[in-house]
Design a protein around this motif. Sequence first.
Motif, PDB file in Angstrom:
ATOM      1  N   ALA A   4       0.718  -1.283   0.076  1.00  0.00           N
ATOM      2  CA  ALA A   4       0.039   0.213  -0.124  1.00  0.00           C
ATOM      3  C   ALA A   4       0.856   1.205  -0.065  1.00  0.00           C
ATOM      4  O   ALA A   4       2.181   1.090   0.515  1.00  0.00           O
ATOM      5  N   ALA A   5       0.192   2.184  -0.439  1.00  0.00           N
ATOM      6  CA  ALA A   5       0.839   3.763  -0.385  1.00  0.00           C
ATOM      7  C   ALA A   5       0.995   3.968   1.069  1.00  0.00           C
ATOM      8  O   ALA A   5      -0.226   3.893   1.718  1.00  0.00           O
ATOM      9  N   ALA A   6       2.029   4.653   1.652  1.00  0.00           N
ATOM     10  CA  ALA A   6       1.642   5.081   2.865  1.00  0.00           C
ATOM     11  C   ALA A   6       2.396   6.535   3.014  1.00  0.00           C
ATOM     12  O   ALA A   6       3.165   7.006   2.376  1.00  0.00           O
ATOM     13  N   ARG A   7       1.824   7.317   3.892  1.00  0.00           N
ATOM     14  CA  ARG A   7       2.544   8.557   4.321  1.00  0.00           C
ATOM     15  C   ARG A   7       2.422   8.732   5.938  1.00  0.00           C
ATOM     16  O   ARG A   7       1.301   8.150   6.489  1.00  0.00           O
ATOM     17  N   PHE A   8       3.421   9.604   6.423  1.00  0.00           N
ATOM     18  CA  PHE A   8       3.410   9.996   7.989  1.00  0.00           C
ATOM     19  C   PHE A   8       2.052  10.562   8.319  1.00  0.00           C
ATOM     20  O   PHE A   8       1.817  11.842   7.632  1.00  0.00           O
ATOM     21  N   ALA A   9       1.411   9.973   9.222  1.00  0.00           N
ATOM     22  CA  ALA A   9       0.217  11.223   9.941  1.00  0.00           C
ATOM     23  C   ALA A   9       0.628  11.658  11.012  1.00  0.00           C
ATOM     24  O   ALA A   9      -0.108  12.621  11.583  1.00  0.00           O
ATOM     25  N   ARG A  26       9.731   2.363  15.371  1.00  0.00           N
ATOM     26  CA  ARG A  26      10.850   2.663  14.451  1.00  0.00           C
ATOM     27  C   ARG A  26      10.226   2.494  13.037  1.00  0.00           C
ATOM     28  O   ARG A  26       9.357   1.627  12.530  1.00  0.00           O
ATOM     29  N   PHE A  27      10.821   3.324  12.130  1.00  0.00           N
ATOM     30  CA  PHE A  27      10.487   3.184  10.873  1.00  0.00           C
ATOM     31  C   PHE A  27      11.894   3.198   9.902  1.00  0.00           C
ATOM     32  O   PHE A  27      12.711   3.737  10.227  1.00  0.00           O
ATOM     33  N   VAL A  28      11.623   2.272   8.867  1.00  0.00           N
ATOM     34  CA  VAL A  28      12.808   2.559   7.888  1.00  0.00           C
ATOM     35  C   VAL A  28      12.424   2.783   6.411  1.00  0.00           C
ATOM     36  O   VAL A  28      11.460   2.175   5.886  1.00  0.00           O
ATOM     37  N   LEU A  29      12.988   3.868   5.916  1.00  0.00           N
ATOM     38  CA  LEU A  29      12.399   4.457   4.680  1.00  0.00           C
ATOM     39  C   LEU A  29      13.373   3.957   3.689  1.00  0.00           C
ATOM     40  O   LEU A  29      14.701   3.987   3.761  1.00  0.00           O
ATOM     41  N   ALA A  30      12.844   3.288   2.587  1.00  0.00           N
ATOM     42  CA  ALA A  30      13.558   2.888   1.193  1.00  0.00           C
ATOM     43  C   ALA A  30      12.931   3.255   0.203  1.00  0.00           C
ATOM     44  O   ALA A  30      12.402   2.288  -0.608  1.00  0.00           O
ATOM     45  N   THR A  31      12.780   4.547  -0.323  1.00  0.00           N
ATOM     46  CA  THR A  31      11.863   5.079  -1.216  1.00  0.00           C
ATOM     47  C   THR A  31      12.565   5.143  -2.516  1.00  0.00           C
ATOM     48  O   THR A  31      11.822   5.181  -3.573  1.00  0.00           O
ATOM     49  N   GLY A  32      13.860   4.919  -2.620  1.00  0.00           N
ATOM     50  CA  GLY A  32      14.116   4.969  -3.855  1.00  0.00           C
ATOM     51  C   GLY A  32      14.451   6.521  -4.693  1.00  0.00           C
ATOM     52  O   GLY A  32      14.395   7.494  -3.862  1.00  0.00           O
ATOM     53  N   VAL A 141      10.210  11.389  -2.804  1.00  0.00           N
ATOM     54  CA  VAL A 141       9.794  11.481  -1.298  1.00  0.00           C
ATOM     55  C   VAL A 141       8.717  12.286  -1.440  1.00  0.00           C
ATOM     56  O   VAL A 141       7.944  12.495  -0.118  1.00  0.00           O
ATOM     57  N   GLU A 142       7.869  12.569  -2.549  1.00  0.00           N
ATOM     58  CA  GLU A 142       6.713  13.571  -2.322  1.00  0.00           C
ATOM     59  C   GLU A 142       5.581  12.736  -1.851  1.00  0.00           C
ATOM     60  O   GLU A 142       5.595  11.623  -2.156  1.00  0.00           O
ATOM     61  N   GLY A 143       4.828  13.482  -0.863  1.00  0.00           N
ATOM     62  CA  GLY A 143       3.675  12.861  -0.437  1.00  0.00           C
ATOM     63  C   GLY A 143       3.820  11.959   0.676  1.00  0.00           C
ATOM     64  O   GLY A 143       2.688  11.353   1.056  1.00  0.00           O
ATOM     65  N   LEU A 144       4.844  11.891   1.110  1.00  0.00           N
ATOM     66  CA  LEU A 144       5.215  11.080   2.403  1.00  0.00           C
ATOM     67  C   LEU A 144       5.033  11.720   3.608  1.00  0.00           C
ATOM     68  O   LEU A 144       4.959  10.749   4.532  1.00  0.00           O
ATOM     69  N   GLY A 145       4.750  12.998   3.663  1.00  0.00           N
ATOM     70  CA  GLY A 145       4.556  13.493   5.084  1.00  0.00           C
ATOM     71  C   GLY A 145       5.624  13.493   5.897  1.00  0.00           C
ATOM     72  O   GLY A 145       5.663  13.384   7.189  1.00  0.00           O
ATOM     73  N   LEU A 146       6.843  13.504   5.496  1.00  0.00           N
ATOM     74  CA  LEU A 146       8.230  13.370   6.276  1.00  0.00           C
ATOM     75  C   LEU A 146       8.234  14.349   7.089  1.00  0.00           C
ATOM     76  O   LEU A 146       8.596  14.277   8.288  1.00  0.00           O
ATOM     77  N   GLU A 147       7.843  15.549   6.990  1.00  0.00           N
ATOM     78  CA  GLU A 147       7.545  16.798   8.133  1.00  0.00           C
ATOM     79  C   GLU A 147       6.992  16.492   9.150  1.00  0.00           C
ATOM     80  O   GLU A 147       7.040  16.832  10.410  1.00  0.00           O
ATOM     81  N   GLY A 156      17.291  17.783  -1.183  1.00  0.00           N
ATOM     82  CA  GLY A 156      16.188  17.176  -1.878  1.00  0.00           C
ATOM     83  C   GLY A 156      16.347  15.687  -1.446  1.00  0.00           C
ATOM     84  O   GLY A 156      15.533  15.060  -1.915  1.00  0.00           O
ATOM     85  N   PHE A 157      17.052  15.306  -0.546  1.00  0.00           N
ATOM     86  CA  PHE A 157      17.422  13.943  -0.274  1.00  0.00           C
ATOM     87  C   PHE A 157      17.347  13.794   1.340  1.00  0.00           C
ATOM     88  O   PHE A 157      17.542  14.872   2.063  1.00  0.00           O
ATOM     89  N   ILE A 158      16.972  12.669   1.923  1.00  0.00           N
ATOM     90  CA  ILE A 158      16.804  12.561   3.147  1.00  0.00           C
ATOM     91  C   ILE A 158      18.199  12.476   3.898  1.00  0.00           C
ATOM     92  O   ILE A 158      19.055  11.911   3.373  1.00  0.00           O
ATOM     93  N   ARG A 159      18.239  13.320   4.802  1.00  0.00           N
ATOM     94  CA  ARG A 159      19.381  13.584   5.362  1.00  0.00           C
ATOM     95  C   ARG A 159      19.712  12.468   6.748  1.00  0.00           C
ATOM     96  O   ARG A 159      18.584  12.002   7.435  1.00  0.00           O
TER      97      ARG A 159
END
Length: 175
Positions: A4-9, A26-32, A141-147, A156-159
């Motif tokens: 499924a597609a997911a985003r941080f709530a 904990r979460f692991v992001l592997a977005t490519g 990373v668009e639409g993931l709600g990382l903020e 533009g990349f995850i630090r």
Amino acid sequence: VLHAAARFAGENELELDDGSTLRARRFVLATGTRPATPSIPGPYLTNETIFDLDRLPGHLVVLGGGPTGLELAQAFRRFGSAVTVIEAAARLLPREEPEVSQVVADALREEGVEIALGTEGMSRRGTEHTVLVAVGREADVEGLGLERAGVELADGFIRVDERCRTSAEHVYAAG
């Protein structure tokens, strides 16, 4: 495994596209990544879509003089297309040693590839050219709600730190 597609709530919560939510410590992001695309008029191809062509282009214009663009430029020239490479930097392969850039440029020119250096863009006249955009990659990373999770981006990349931990200590990023 959930498909499924997911985003941080929130900091510890994901919202899935099926309407459900997941909580975790904990979460692991592997977005490519995806091909970077500058603001140019379309249509154009990327290194991911060029293989969908059903016929050889008469003239391939390659935006980007990095490894991917040059590999495809050489291949399509050898297939029989006229090829022009447009690079914004003063030389091809700008991240490599200057000597390497010169050897590659000489070899491509010898094979009939036209090279335009120090060129920032292009204009379209007619539709006789097929354009391949090969100017690099960007994080997907668009639409993931990382903020919402406190994850910061850098250029533009995850630090991440040396342990692949993001700015949010409970979120890691791989890749």
